[in-house]
Design a protein around this motif. Structure first.
Motif, PDB file in Angstrom:
ATOM      1  N   LEU A 210      18.596  54.028  -8.882  1.00 50.10           N
ATOM      2  CA  LEU A 210      17.575  53.930  -9.913  1.00 50.10           C
ATOM      3  C   LEU A 210      18.145  54.241 -11.291  1.00 50.10           C
ATOM      4  O   LEU A 210      19.294  54.673 -11.434  1.00 50.10           O
ATOM      5  N   GLN A 211      17.320  54.023 -12.299  1.00 45.01           N
ATOM      6  CA  GLN A 211      17.747  54.236 -13.674  1.00 45.01           C
ATOM      7  C   GLN A 211      18.227  55.673 -13.865  1.00 45.01           C
ATOM      8  O   GLN A 211      17.585  56.620 -13.442  1.00 45.01           O
ATOM      9  N   GLY A 212      19.386  55.811 -14.508  1.00 44.40           N
ATOM     10  CA  GLY A 212      19.941  57.130 -14.765  1.00 44.40           C
ATOM     11  C   GLY A 212      21.120  57.487 -13.888  1.00 44.40           C
ATOM     12  O   GLY A 212      21.746  58.531 -14.094  1.00 44.40           O
ATOM     13  N   SER A 214      24.574  55.761 -11.268  1.00 46.68           N
ATOM     14  CA  SER A 214      25.426  54.610 -10.978  1.00 46.68           C
ATOM     15  C   SER A 214      26.044  54.781  -9.600  1.00 46.68           C
ATOM     16  O   SER A 214      26.541  55.864  -9.262  1.00 46.68           O
ATOM     17  N   GLU A 288      16.045  43.477  -9.034  1.00 43.36           N
ATOM     18  CA  GLU A 288      15.754  44.118 -10.326  1.00 43.36           C
ATOM     19  C   GLU A 288      14.271  44.433 -10.466  1.00 43.36           C
ATOM     20  O   GLU A 288      13.898  45.492 -10.991  1.00 43.36           O
ATOM     21  N   LEU A 291      13.593  47.483  -8.338  1.00 48.75           N
ATOM     22  CA  LEU A 291      14.088  48.708  -8.950  1.00 48.75           C
ATOM     23  C   LEU A 291      13.188  49.159 -10.097  1.00 48.75           C
ATOM     24  O   LEU A 291      12.951  50.364 -10.273  1.00 48.75           O
ATOM     25  N   ARG A 292      12.667  48.204 -10.870  1.00 46.87           N
ATOM     26  CA  ARG A 292      11.744  48.581 -11.937  1.00 46.87           C
ATOM     27  C   ARG A 292      10.477  49.200 -11.354  1.00 46.87           C
ATOM     28  O   ARG A 292       9.963  50.203 -11.870  1.00 46.87           O
ATOM     29  N   ASP A 295      11.279  52.710 -10.132  1.00 41.60           N
ATOM     30  CA  ASP A 295      11.342  53.652 -11.254  1.00 41.60           C
ATOM     31  C   ASP A 295       9.943  54.105 -11.643  1.00 41.60           C
ATOM     32  O   ASP A 295       9.698  55.292 -11.890  1.00 41.60           O
ATOM     33  N   GLN A 318      17.756  60.058  -7.268  1.00 41.77           N
ATOM     34  CA  GLN A 318      18.540  59.162  -8.118  1.00 41.77           C
ATOM     35  C   GLN A 318      18.658  57.770  -7.515  1.00 41.77           C
ATOM     36  O   GLN A 318      18.919  56.796  -8.227  1.00 41.77           O
TER      37      GLN A 318
END
Length: 404
Positions: A210-212, A214, A288, A291-292, A295, A318
């Motif tokens: 998720l965002q934040g 890698s 994508e 994942l959005r 989030d 994460q």
């Protein structure tokens, strides 16, 4: 799919209840199932098209070729900047857990130790013990991250007396959602080399970071040359019902991979290989969107937990779509229940049992995840905001009744 579409809002609850998979058949119809790792989304269009076309041309035989591994190599290059995946050092296996078993058979013998980071995905225990290896636990630290001191102690115990040993690493980690950093993985590789421990890594949730954070493929880390990793499109694209995975070997594990019995490759489904290949090659726009949505659900769950579940601690993950809720400060008694299968050791205890009975919400019971899991539940938030909201509201109301 347009950017405005939430993939978890394309299927209604009534439509979801028509599904015949484990998530929707393990419990009665009044239960909201947020336990096993299935997403409440329609499949990616490239996957549907690939399967439709295969069936239309009668392409329902046995799998062949390197297309799946080539698709993964392309995806890994685009997504993670990793260009080191050598398709010649790969093998198609029935699924990630069975691939783990085969990898462990290549590098350990009966009676050898396998180190795991507890709490961890329950089949790590059951599959390893079934193949006559013993478990050595290396608990995560208080933040849910790798504890290198605990890992070194476990490696020392595992290799005491000169026996063989392996380290079964979950990356990203299930159930905590921790995404290991390159520095952490490099430290793992150094320790494994020092103690001659063979590393086998489950990377099935790699696409779901998720965002934040890698994702770092373990085989991209210096010192990983003797390791194996396992992955598939199963979790990222919700393809659990289409069995196929890939076993990847580091350059110094190629000779071990060559000893993999030929019959292992007879297990994967040809249609599954087609589906996973299509997901990796053309399914990123769908991923994508997922994942959005995840989030958004991660933030929503944090708000809902704070509002409705006082005393329950939630550290937003994460990666993955799994939330690990710490309920140890909540007084709920020692209720028990039966009813969940794979991944949950069959029985529920503590908070999971209470919320199934009192709130009609199915969660995974923390006790099945090994040392440190008792008093926790795992919640799958890959669902619509409406279902997630209703589930947590039910849980809060039940908690108020039980605690009151």
């Amino acid at each position: 799919m347009t950017a405005s579409v939430n993939p978890f809002e394309q299927v209604s609850l009534d439509q979801l209840r028509q599904r015949t998979s484990m998530k929707w058949r393990a419990h009665p119809g009044d239960v909201l199932p947020l336990w096993v790792a299935e997403m409440d989304a329609l499949p990616a269009e490239p996957v549907v098209t690939a399967l439709h076309d295969a069936l239309a041309r009668g392409d329902t035989g046995y799998p062949a070729g390197r297309g799946y591994a080539e698709a993964l190599a392309e995806f890994a290059s685009r997504r993670w900047g990793w260009d080191g995946l050598d398709v010649a050092r790969t093998a198609v296996v029935p699924d990630v857990m069975l691939g783990i078993v085969e990898a462990l058979r290549l590098v350990t013998a009966p009676g050898d130790a396998v180190v795991v980071n507890c709490p961890v995905y329950p089949p790590f225990y059951s599959f390893v013990e079934h193949m006559d290896r013993r478990i050595e636990e290396a608990p995560l630290d208080l933040q849910g991250r790798l504890d290198l001191d605990a890992l070194q102690d476990a490696f020392a115990r595992a290799t005491l007396g000169g026996g063989g040993a392996a380290y079964l690493l979950c990356s990203p980690h299930n159930p905590t959602g921790t995404v290991h950093t390159r520095a952490e993985l490099a430290a793992v590789a150094e320790l494994a080399g020092r103690y001659a421990v063979r590393v086998v890594v489950d990377e099935i949730h790699g696409p779901l970071v998720l965002q934040g954070a890698s994702f770092v493929p373990y085989l991209s880390v210096e010192g990983s040359e003797r390791a194996f990793t396992l992955t598939s499109a199963s979790k990222g694209w919700n393809l659990a019902g289409l069995k196929a995975a890939l076993l990847l070997a580091g350059p110094e594990a190629a000779e071990d991979l060559a000893r993999l019995p030929e019959e292992v490759g007879h297990g994967p489904s040809h249609l599954a290989v087609i589906a996973h290949t299509a997901a990796l090659r053309a399914g990123e726009p769908w991923l994508e969107e997922v994942l959005r949505a995840l989030d958004g659900n991660r933030a929503l769950l944090a708000d809902l937990t704070a509002q409705h579940l006082p005393g329950v601690r939630f550290r937003p993950p994460q990666g993955t779509y799994l939330a690990w809720l710490d309920c140890r400060d909540v007084e709920i008694g020692e209720q028990e229940s039966r009813g969940q299968g794979r991944g949950d050791a069959g029985a529920l205890a503590g908070p999971a049992a209470m919320w199934l009975q009192e709130a009609r919400v199915a969660l995974s019971s923390g006790h099945a995840f090994g040392t440190g899991g008792a008093g926790h539940v795992r919640l799958n938030f890959a669902t619509s905001p409406a279902i997630l909201t209703e589930a947590v509201q039910r849980m809060g109301a039940a908690l108020h009744r039980v605690a009151g």
